[in-house]
Design a protein around this motif. Structure first.
Motif, PDB file in Angstrom:
ATOM      1  N   VAL A 119       0.838  -1.188   0.000  1.00  0.00           N
ATOM      2  CA  VAL A 119       0.000   0.000   0.000  1.00  0.00           C
ATOM      3  C   VAL A 119       0.880   1.248   0.000  1.00  0.00           C
ATOM      4  CG1 VAL A 119      -1.746   1.313   1.263  1.00  0.00           C
ATOM      5  CG2 VAL A 119      -1.883  -1.187   1.173  1.00  0.00           C
ATOM      6  N   LYS A 120       0.689   2.104  -0.992  1.00  0.00           N
ATOM      7  CA  LYS A 120       1.414   3.365  -1.065  1.00  0.00           C
ATOM      8  C   LYS A 120       0.663   4.454  -0.299  1.00  0.00           C
ATOM      9  CE  LYS A 120       3.358   4.309  -5.110  1.00  0.00           C
ATOM     10  NZ  LYS A 120       4.795   4.025  -4.923  1.00  0.00           N
ATOM     11  N   TRP A 121      -0.640   4.497  -0.440  1.00  0.00           N
ATOM     12  CA  TRP A 121      -1.490   5.397   0.334  1.00  0.00           C
ATOM     13  C   TRP A 121      -2.932   4.924   0.226  1.00  0.00           C
ATOM     14  CZ3 TRP A 121      -5.150   7.357  -2.849  1.00  0.00           C
ATOM     15  CH2 TRP A 121      -4.827   7.658  -4.176  1.00  0.00           C
ATOM     16  N   SER A 122      -3.780   5.411   1.096  1.00  0.00           N
ATOM     17  CA  SER A 122      -5.217   5.137   1.016  1.00  0.00           C
ATOM     18  C   SER A 122      -5.970   6.334   1.553  1.00  0.00           C
ATOM     19  CB  SER A 122      -5.588   3.865   1.786  1.00  0.00           C
ATOM     20  OG  SER A 122      -5.400   4.050   3.173  1.00  0.00           O
ATOM     21  N   SER A 125      -0.102  11.318  -6.484  1.00  0.00           N
ATOM     22  CA  SER A 125       1.150  11.249  -5.726  1.00  0.00           C
ATOM     23  C   SER A 125       0.951  10.848  -4.274  1.00  0.00           C
ATOM     24  CB  SER A 125       1.873  12.595  -5.788  1.00  0.00           C
ATOM     25  OG  SER A 125       1.042  13.628  -5.261  1.00  0.00           O
ATOM     26  N   ASP A 126      -0.110  11.385  -3.635  1.00  0.00           N
ATOM     27  CA  ASP A 126      -0.249  11.145  -2.199  1.00  0.00           C
ATOM     28  C   ASP A 126      -1.684  10.902  -1.724  1.00  0.00           C
ATOM     29  OD1 ASP A 126      -1.328  13.661  -2.471  1.00  0.00           O
ATOM     30  OD2 ASP A 126       0.181  14.680  -1.255  1.00  0.00           O
ATOM     31  N   GLY A 127      -2.664  10.932  -2.629  1.00  0.00           N
ATOM     32  CA  GLY A 127      -4.042  10.679  -2.233  1.00  0.00           C
ATOM     33  C   GLY A 127      -4.763  11.878  -1.664  1.00  0.00           C
ATOM     34  N   SER A 128      -4.135  13.035  -1.674  1.00  0.00           N
ATOM     35  CA  SER A 128      -4.822  14.230  -1.180  1.00  0.00           C
ATOM     36  C   SER A 128      -5.909  14.646  -2.164  1.00  0.00           C
ATOM     37  CB  SER A 128      -3.826  15.371  -0.975  1.00  0.00           C
ATOM     38  OG  SER A 128      -3.156  15.677  -2.196  1.00  0.00           O
ATOM     39  N   MET A 129      -6.988  15.244  -1.642  1.00  0.00           N
ATOM     40  CA  MET A 129      -8.093  15.642  -2.498  1.00  0.00           C
ATOM     41  C   MET A 129      -7.739  16.895  -3.284  1.00  0.00           C
ATOM     42  SD  MET A 129     -12.070  16.656  -1.572  1.00  0.00           S
ATOM     43  CE  MET A 129     -12.405  15.105  -0.719  1.00  0.00           C
ATOM     44  N   GLY A 141     -24.869  12.537  -4.681  1.00  0.00           N
ATOM     45  CA  GLY A 141     -23.787  12.079  -5.544  1.00  0.00           C
ATOM     46  C   GLY A 141     -22.691  13.113  -5.725  1.00  0.00           C
ATOM     47  N   HIS A 142     -21.480  12.615  -5.982  1.00  0.00           N
ATOM     48  CA  HIS A 142     -20.353  13.497  -6.270  1.00  0.00           C
ATOM     49  C   HIS A 142     -19.271  12.737  -7.017  1.00  0.00           C
ATOM     50  CE1 HIS A 142     -18.248  11.514  -2.910  1.00  0.00           C
ATOM     51  NE2 HIS A 142     -19.285  11.823  -2.121  1.00  0.00           N
ATOM     52  N   VAL A 143     -18.420  13.492  -7.681  1.00  0.00           N
ATOM     53  CA  VAL A 143     -17.193  12.981  -8.284  1.00  0.00           C
ATOM     54  C   VAL A 143     -16.030  13.718  -7.642  1.00  0.00           C
ATOM     55  CG1 VAL A 143     -15.796  13.100 -10.393  1.00  0.00           C
ATOM     56  CG2 VAL A 143     -18.072  12.129 -10.476  1.00  0.00           C
ATOM     57  N   THR A 144     -14.972  12.959  -7.330  1.00  0.00           N
ATOM     58  CA  THR A 144     -13.831  13.520  -6.612  1.00  0.00           C
ATOM     59  C   THR A 144     -12.552  13.195  -7.351  1.00  0.00           C
ATOM     60  OG1 THR A 144     -15.036  13.140  -4.550  1.00  0.00           O
ATOM     61  CG2 THR A 144     -12.688  13.647  -4.366  1.00  0.00           C
ATOM     62  N   ALA A 145     -11.630  14.154  -7.367  1.00  0.00           N
ATOM     63  CA  ALA A 145     -10.293  13.939  -7.921  1.00  0.00           C
ATOM     64  C   ALA A 145      -9.278  13.932  -6.787  1.00  0.00           C
ATOM     65  CB  ALA A 145      -9.950  15.027  -8.934  1.00  0.00           C
TER      66      ALA A 145
END
Length: 612
Positions: free
Chosen positions: A170-173, A217-221, A209-213
């Motif tokens: 696991v690199k990040w979650s 690199s680090d999983g930050s929103m 509902g939503h879409v998220t990016a």
């Protein structure tokens, strides 16, 4: 967009970026898309995205297996996943490694193709099994995504995990939602540039509902865009975001809901994402409004049931098109948006083609959202007569509803009968394919109708928020089956040919340069048909019903066809979950009761090849 067009776009835009030029807005970053993934999708020997490429065409240039020799196809090897629930999606092949996923618990396997599929590593998430109880229609998962040596797993509990593709470490979650509110995940994600685009499930629980990016690199929103609500939360520019060529206007969503119903309004994003690197736009659809009782939510319920085009860097919407305003039938609008370049009326257009649950096949200009074609792709569709195509009309772009099949006009606690299609649509999420050789789209469809009785329901976080009782059955006055596999001309809005099936075709299609199209059936058959005529050329029955998506790859000079079998999903929920009440599974259990006579539970990957 074909692979050759993708290559041209990549070359042109990399050159433009290096020279400081830009096609849209200010100067763009040096890379307009994930360069590594673009290069991989151009290599037909690998299968690196669930939809085959960014354009979602599920087309392979491999032609070793072709219309002449596919009759000789044989099973090459198999792999048991160890899970007995519905297996959607497909494996990925990157280099000499195949990555296989399962339904909940969402185990991931890395298989060495150089060593008889030896398991290089496996990853099994530790998830609370209570999430199963809030997953709508089986514990399915539509597959992994890959970019730059990282596998992306979006678990049922909404945890997004980045795994090292070589080791499984696991690199990040990061957690994307809250199952206690009914937020879950069933769908894959899409890496674009330096971000990974992620959706959310749970429309039957009043989830907003939503879409998220998230940053790769680090999983930050990076950003989140809601499907409903105020403009700033939807990432809408009221003057620049358009609907059918006109500015959307301020707070367009808020004005289409009564009070603050938009907060529990659905519009979830559990379908597919596609991306045009030239236009630099991500495309996806939003699901049904909550509740299923339309009388409880007056208005158009924007922007549920909508195709959305967004800037992947900022999330700001370029254009919307709502296919089913004020949905009364649960016709989720989440199906895949295929991107192709084709000629309409003598003019080459950049098209987006969508086969909606509501039974209409839509062709739009993917740059502007202009509506070009809207026609029924199953003649049984009766809830609407047509879509108004007159730009001067007050109802331009809207389906013209037949009063008899309006579940709201008929009223609460009234059973509206004979509605076609059923809630699972003329096509659910099972993805279509496009062949640039024929110019046709190959569409797995449901030929199913329903009775629909809405009732009043109250909202409680984490509890079902449905408000309707359904029953399903084959469309009348037809072949008596529940499915068709069709070839569709999206420029004309016409069926080129159609193959009847006993049950709904719940498998994703694959078209190849070998002039063949593959798909699977709920009984468990892998089928190959002639891409020009639809003539059946090959069939083989796998151990369980197929709701997975057919894929292909080449290894050591040999082409292979792979498909997951394991009956389940909405159509197979009765078998998958052991349900027997006809109204369970939101009406599917009774409609597909006969499926148990033809297949049983399973979880297996079957790989085919020509004999040596």
């Amino acid at each position: 967009m074909t692979r050759s067009a993708m290559r041209a776009a990549k070359a042109a835009f990399l050159g433009a970026a290096l020279s400081g030029a830009a096609f849209f807005g200010p100067a763009l970053a040096p890379a307009l898309a994930n360069d590594g993934l673009l290069a991989l999708q151009d290599d037909p020997k690998q299968w690196t995205m669930q939809l085959g490429d960014y354009a979602g065409n599920r087309y392979s240039e491999l032609d070793q297996i072709n219309a002449e020799n596919v009759k000789n196809l044989q099973v090459s090897w198999t792999f048991s996943t160890g899970v007995l629930r519905g297996h959607e999606g497909s494996p990925l092949v990157v280099g000499d490694v195949m990555y296989v996923h399962t339904p909940f618990p969402n185990t991931v396997y890395a298989l060495d193709l150089n060593d008889d599929g030896r398991i290089l590593w496996r990853y099994t998430p530790q998830q609370n099994p209570e999430v199963i109880g809030v997953m709508c229609c089986d514990t399915v998962y539509r597959g992994l995504a890959y970019a730059d040596g990282v596998l992306f797993l979006h678990q049922a509990d909404t945890t997004l995990v980045a795994l090292d593709a070589k080791t499984g470490d696991v690199k990040w979650s990061v957690v994307n939602g809250d199952p206690a509110k009914g937020e879950t995940n069933t769908t894959t994600v899409l890496p674009v540039k330096d971000k990974v685009i992620v959706g959310i499930s749970g429309g039957e629980y009043g989830v907003r509902g939503h879409v998220t990016a998230y940053n790769v690199s680090d999983g930050s929103m990076a950003w989140r865009a809601y499907s409903t609500g105020p403009d700033d939360e939807m990432l809408v520019d009221p003057e620049k975001t358009t609907v059918l060529g006109k500015p959307v206007g301020a707070n367009s969503s808020l004005e289409s809901w009564e009070g603050d119903q938009w907060k529990i309004g659905g519009g979830t994003t559990w379908g597919w994402f596609t991306y045009d690197p030239e236009a630099d736009l991500v495309y996806y659809g939003t699901g049904n409004p909550s509740t299923w009782n339309p009388s409880q939510r007056p208005g158009d319920n924007k922007w549920s049931m909508t195709i959305m085009a967004r800037d992947p860097d900022t999330g700001v919407a370029r254009w919307f098109y709502q296919k089913t305003p004020h949905d009364e039938w649960d016709y989720d609008g989440i199906n895949e948006n295929l991107l192709v370049d084709q000629e309409i009326d003598g003019v080459e257009r950049k098209l987006l083609v969508n086969f909606d649950r509501n039974g209409f096949g839509y062709t739009l200009d993917r740059l502007t959202g202009e509506l070009l074609v809207a026609e029924k792709y199953d003649p049984a569709v009766n809830w609407a007569t047509h879509v108004d195509m007159d730009p001067a009309s007050a109802t331009y772009g809207r389906p013209q509803v037949v009063a008899e099949f309006s579940t709201e006009q008929n009223g609460e606690d009234v059973n509206s009968t004979g509605i076609c299609p059923a809630a699972l649509g003329s096509k659910d999420q099972q993805p279509s394919a496009f062949s640039p050789k024929t110019g046709l789209f190959y569409v797995p469809t449901n030929h199913v109708c329903m009775d629909y009785e809405p009732f009043r329901v109250s909202y409680t976080a984490g509890q079902p928020y449905v408000g309707a009782t359904l029953s399903m059955y084959p469309a009348p006055d037809s072949h008596g089956g529940m499915g068709n596999f069709i070839a569709w001309d999206a420029t004309q809005g016409k069926i080129a040919w159609s193959l009847p099936e006993r049950f709904s075709v719940w498998s994703g299609a694959l078209a190849t340069a070998g002039d063949i199209v593959f798909y699977g059936t709920l009984e468990g058959y892998l089928k190959a048909v002639d891409s020009k005529t639809g003539e059946e050329l090959y069939r083989f029955k796998t151990p369980s019903g197929i709701i997975g998506n057919v894929m292909t790859y080449e290894h050591k000079g040999k082409q292979y066809i792979g498909v997951l079998s394991g009956v389940g999903g909405w159509a197979g929920i009765g078998l998958a979950a052991g349900l027997t009440n006809a109204n369970d599974g939101l009406g599917a259990v009774g409609g597909y009761a006969a499926l148990s006579d033809y297949t049983a539970l399973g979880g297996q990957l079957t790989v085919f090849a020509l004999p040596n």
